[in-house]
Design a protein around this motif. Structure first.
Motif, PDB file in Angstrom:
ATOM      1  N   LEU A 136       0.864  -1.180   0.000  1.00  0.00           N
ATOM      2  CA  LEU A 136       0.000   0.000   0.000  1.00  0.00           C
ATOM      3  C   LEU A 136       0.897   1.225   0.000  1.00  0.00           C
ATOM      4  O   LEU A 136       1.635   1.461   0.963  1.00  0.00           O
ATOM      5  CB  LEU A 136      -0.882   0.028   1.253  1.00  0.00           C
ATOM      6  CG  LEU A 136      -1.781  -1.185   1.502  1.00  0.00           C
ATOM      7  CD1 LEU A 136      -2.563  -0.988   2.799  1.00  0.00           C
ATOM      8  CD2 LEU A 136      -2.742  -1.388   0.328  1.00  0.00           C
ATOM      9  N   GLY A 178      -2.205   3.583   1.715  1.00  0.00           N
ATOM     10  CA  GLY A 178      -3.365   3.137   0.929  1.00  0.00           C
ATOM     11  C   GLY A 178      -4.684   3.805   1.281  1.00  0.00           C
ATOM     12  O   GLY A 178      -5.749   3.279   0.955  1.00  0.00           O
ATOM     13  N   LYS A 180      -6.485   0.630   0.135  1.00  0.00           N
ATOM     14  CA  LYS A 180      -6.442  -0.392   1.194  1.00  0.00           C
ATOM     15  C   LYS A 180      -7.666  -1.311   1.095  1.00  0.00           C
ATOM     16  O   LYS A 180      -7.560  -2.535   1.175  1.00  0.00           O
ATOM     17  CB  LYS A 180      -6.420   0.330   2.551  1.00  0.00           C
ATOM     18  CG  LYS A 180      -6.304  -0.547   3.756  1.00  0.00           C
ATOM     19  CD  LYS A 180      -5.874   0.308   4.955  1.00  0.00           C
ATOM     20  CE  LYS A 180      -5.740  -0.529   6.206  1.00  0.00           C
ATOM     21  NZ  LYS A 180      -6.998  -0.634   6.937  1.00  0.00           N
ATOM     22  N   THR A 190       2.904  -1.612   4.108  1.00  0.00           N
ATOM     23  CA  THR A 190       2.913  -0.227   3.642  1.00  0.00           C
ATOM     24  C   THR A 190       4.301   0.167   3.153  1.00  0.00           C
ATOM     25  O   THR A 190       5.298  -0.292   3.680  1.00  0.00           O
ATOM     26  CB  THR A 190       2.476   0.692   4.803  1.00  0.00           C
ATOM     27  OG1 THR A 190       1.052   0.620   4.903  1.00  0.00           O
ATOM     28  CG2 THR A 190       2.818   2.134   4.543  1.00  0.00           C
TER      29      THR A 190
END
Ligand code: UDP
Length: 355
Positions: A223, A227, A271, A298
């Motif tokens: 992400l 995200g 996400k 992430t």
């Protein structure tokens, strides 16, 4: 010089440059299915064209449009409506190879636009939702939203800037020199043929294909910046339905206009996309084990794309123009879109297989 088959001169002839692309290939299929137009397609390859190749109303030239300008001009002369769809439209490449993006997306399309002007052909040009950049409006409006780009060192915006310049040039040719045109702006179209899910390299394709590829290959889903940024995901079939209406141009309703094409009701964070995709994989018995093992992590935008990256946090289209003028509304919801994409990649089901 290439020879064009003489088709039925009564019928409208549509030239699609980039016919093998994600939008191009779906559009050829839809036009053959729902109209009686003759279609000329040009592309470097034909792998996405499946069983439309060889159809009576579809003439395809496998060639490099950039290196064969005289042939392209001939094709423009031979058509009624021109769609110059050849372009790089992948954010990773805007940062990694902005010069290539400029050469292809700007230089080669300017030539085609000028050919349309010279031969008095209608151009239906793909602008982009990227032109709005980091516009703070709740929903982006074709006629009132401000186009907001970052500093020059943020190279991501080169694509947005190129498309904006082309939009402005086409608009000027239309207003001052009589070019017949329509601009359309796709908002995160998704579908089975977006990018090759199996050949995807990390950081080189659009988000949905990247995530599906990572799940399939046991790689972590990344992400970018957490995200939380959102996109309105629009199913390709809905998108091309709107483009067909633009091409049909009933009573000239699309002339001189700009249309956002997107699904404002399907705004989801990146996400959420990752989570829904993992959950969707669980529904396919042969792939459920991969979903169990999926890891979501992430990464910073700089790390993932490079220092020239900057992102749009939201990108919601106002679609009043398309609704009121073309009578178009998107129909496919997010989960159905994902199911269709996974059915294609995991089960080999293809809505566009046969006409
Ligand atoms: N993105 C991500 N992980 C990836 C690829 C993309 O988080 O592996 C993010 C990207 O930073 C952007 C969004 O997903 O915010 C959509 O990216 P995409 O390349 O599909 O196109 P964009 O909508 O930015 O033009």
């Amino acid at each position: 010089m290439i020879e064009f088959r003489t088709m039925n001169s009564e019928k409208k002839r549509i030239l699609i440059l980039g016919a093998n692309g994600f939008i191009g290939s779906s559009l050829v299929w839809k036009l053959l299915k729902e109209t009686d137009y003759e279609i000329t397609g040009v592309d470097l390859s034909d792998n996405k064209l499946g069983c439309v190749l060889g159809r009576e109303r579809f003439e395809f030239f496998k060639m490099d449009a950039i290196k064969n300008k005289a042939d392209i001009e001939e094709a423009v002369k031979n058509s009624d409506v021109v769609l110059p769809l050849i372009a790089v439209a992948t954010p990773a490449l805007y940062v990694k190879d902005p010069v290539r993006v400029y050469n292809l997306d700007f230089e080669s399309n300017v030539d085609v636009i000028r050919m349309c002007l010279k031969h008095k052909k209608r151009v239906v040009f793909p602008s982009t939702s990227e032109v709005y950049g980091m516009c703070p409006d709740e929903a982006f409006d074709e006629y009132s939203s401000t186009l907001v780009l970052g500093p020059i060192e943020k190279e991501r915006w080169i694509y947005s800037c190129i498309k904006q310049m082309l939009d402005r040039l086409i608009w000027a040719y239309g207003n001052h020199e009589g070019l017949q045109f329509t601009l359309f702006r796709p908002f995160n179209f998704i579908g089975p043929r977006l990018d090759d899910i199996r050949a995807t390299k990390e950081g080189s394709s659009r988000v949905i294909t990247q995530f599906a590829h990572n799940i399939l290959n046991g790689k972590p889903i990344k992400l970018v910046n957490g995200g939380l940024q959102k996109r309105c995901f629009t199913y390709i079939d809905d998108g091309v339905e709107c483009i067909v209406k633009i091409i049909q141009n009933k009573d000239g309703c699309a002339d001189g206009r700009i249309f956002n094409i997107g699904n404002p009701d399907e705004e989801h964070s990146v996400k959420e996309l990752a989570e829904v995709l993992v959950e969707s994989f669980r529904q396919y018995p042969d792939y459920a084990a991969l979903a169990e093992k999926a890891v979501i992590e992430t990464v910073s935008g700089d790390e993932y794309y490079g220092a020239g990256y900057q992102d749009a946090q939201r990108r919601v289209p106002s679609i009043g123009q398309a609704k009121n003028i073309l009578g178009w509304t998107p129909k496919t919801d997010f989960k159905t879109s994902i199911k269709k994409i996974l059915d294609y990649h995991l089960l080999g089901k293809d809505d566009e297989a046969c006409l």
